[in-house]
Design an enzyme around this catalytic site. Sequence first.
Site, PDB file in Angstrom:
ATOM      1  N   SER A  13       0.839  -1.204   0.000  1.00  0.00           N
ATOM      2  CA  SER A  13       0.000   0.000   0.000  1.00  0.00           C
ATOM      3  C   SER A  13       0.877   1.258   0.000  1.00  0.00           C
ATOM      4  CB  SER A  13      -0.956   0.005   1.193  1.00  0.00           C
ATOM      5  OG  SER A  13      -0.276   0.214   2.394  1.00  0.00           O
ATOM      6  N   MET A  91      10.788  -6.885   4.619  1.00  0.00           N
ATOM      7  CA  MET A  91      10.983  -7.501   5.924  1.00  0.00           C
ATOM      8  C   MET A  91      12.318  -8.245   6.034  1.00  0.00           C
ATOM      9  SD  MET A  91       8.719  -6.094   7.349  1.00  0.00           S
ATOM     10  CE  MET A  91       7.211  -6.039   8.246  1.00  0.00           C
ATOM     11  N   HIS A 110       8.676   2.831   9.270  1.00  0.00           N
ATOM     12  CA  HIS A 110       8.371   1.869  10.340  1.00  0.00           C
ATOM     13  C   HIS A 110       7.125   2.329  11.104  1.00  0.00           C
ATOM     14  CE1 HIS A 110       9.146  -1.429  13.038  1.00  0.00           C
ATOM     15  NE2 HIS A 110       8.892  -0.609  14.047  1.00  0.00           N
TER      16      HIS A 110
HETATM   17  C1  GAR Z   1       4.120  -0.619   6.788  1.00  0.00           C
HETATM   18  O1  GAR Z   1       3.251  -0.364   7.853  1.00  0.00           O
HETATM   19  C2  GAR Z   1       5.552  -0.344   7.194  1.00  0.00           C
HETATM   20  O2  GAR Z   1       5.663   0.689   8.118  1.00  0.00           O
HETATM   21  C3  GAR Z   1       5.950  -1.677   7.792  1.00  0.00           C
HETATM   22  O3  GAR Z   1       5.378  -2.622   6.943  1.00  0.00           O
HETATM   23  C4  GAR Z   1       4.140  -2.112   6.461  1.00  0.00           C
HETATM   24  C5  GAR Z   1       4.039  -2.369   4.971  1.00  0.00           C
HETATM   25  O4  GAR Z   1       2.751  -2.061   4.508  1.00  0.00           O
HETATM   26  N1  GAR Z   1       7.374  -1.805   7.877  1.00  0.00           N
HETATM   27  C6  GAR Z   1       7.996  -2.411   8.895  1.00  0.00           C
HETATM   28  O5  GAR Z   1       7.411  -2.934   9.811  1.00  0.00           O
HETATM   29  C7  GAR Z   1       9.503  -2.373   8.806  1.00  0.00           C
HETATM   30  N2  GAR Z   1      10.090  -2.867  10.005  1.00  0.00           N
HETATM   31  P1  GAR Z   1       2.443  -2.031   2.966  1.00  0.00           P
HETATM   32  O6  GAR Z   1       2.983  -3.332   2.369  1.00  0.00           O
HETATM   33  O7  GAR Z   1       0.951  -1.958   2.862  1.00  0.00           O
HETATM   34  O8  GAR Z   1       3.138  -0.838   2.371  1.00  0.00           O
END
Ligand code: GAR
Length: 207
Positions: A13, A91, A110
């Site tokens: 997203s 990740m 984050h």
């Molecule tokens: C986001 O909330 C980002 O902050 C988090 O993964 C999600 C990805 O969402 N990142 C972490 O936790 C990094 N340690 P998305 O795939 O919908 O963009």
Amino acid sequence: MINIAVFASGTGSNYEAIMRFFKDNPHPDIRIALVVCDRSKAKVVHKAFKWQTPTVLVNAGRFETKVDYEKYILTKLKQYEIGFIALAGYMRLIGSTILDEYRGKIINLHPSLLPAFPGIDAVGKALDAGVCLTGVTVHFVDQGMDTGPIIAQQAVVVDEHDTHESLSEKIHTVEHQLYPRILQACALGEIYVNNNRVYGREKIREI
Ligand code: GAR
């Protein structure tokens, strides 16, 4: 032209928010040139197809070492002449192979007010801890897990009745607003890091 690669492992997203931002605010010097994804079933792959961003799908398990895995990614980054990297739900820790080539040129997003709740499921950790306030952090990437000099933070209130889903949604809304404009400023060099300090403009603090 600054070619940006977005690294993602999941829904994407934030990748999509970045694409929308640059569609609505085209910048002559910036192009989202590549998506790097380490999970074949990740929804971001479909999103990248829809937005027609070239995508490199890499299976880390097929490489003997992390160095080999990152060397492969590095060849792709060179091929697409990538100058800046935005991690958006990627990740994995960035290792020294990529970091040495892109020092100061990688940012991460984050879902907490770092240094609180690093690692996976920061939203769940915030709920478990019973905090009243959590938020979103954008930072330059170093060798640590969700460490590195902080560029911007925005707070999100945790309501008494918040669930994992409702809090995640509030955090995503903030991320989608914050990350693309910070990415633009960092990619253009308006915000930069030197000796672990962030320069270029006042840190962005939003409540
Ligand atoms: C986001 O909330 C980002 O902050 C988090 O993964 C999600 C990805 O969402 N990142 C972490 O936790 C990094 N340690 P998305 O795939 O919908 O963009």
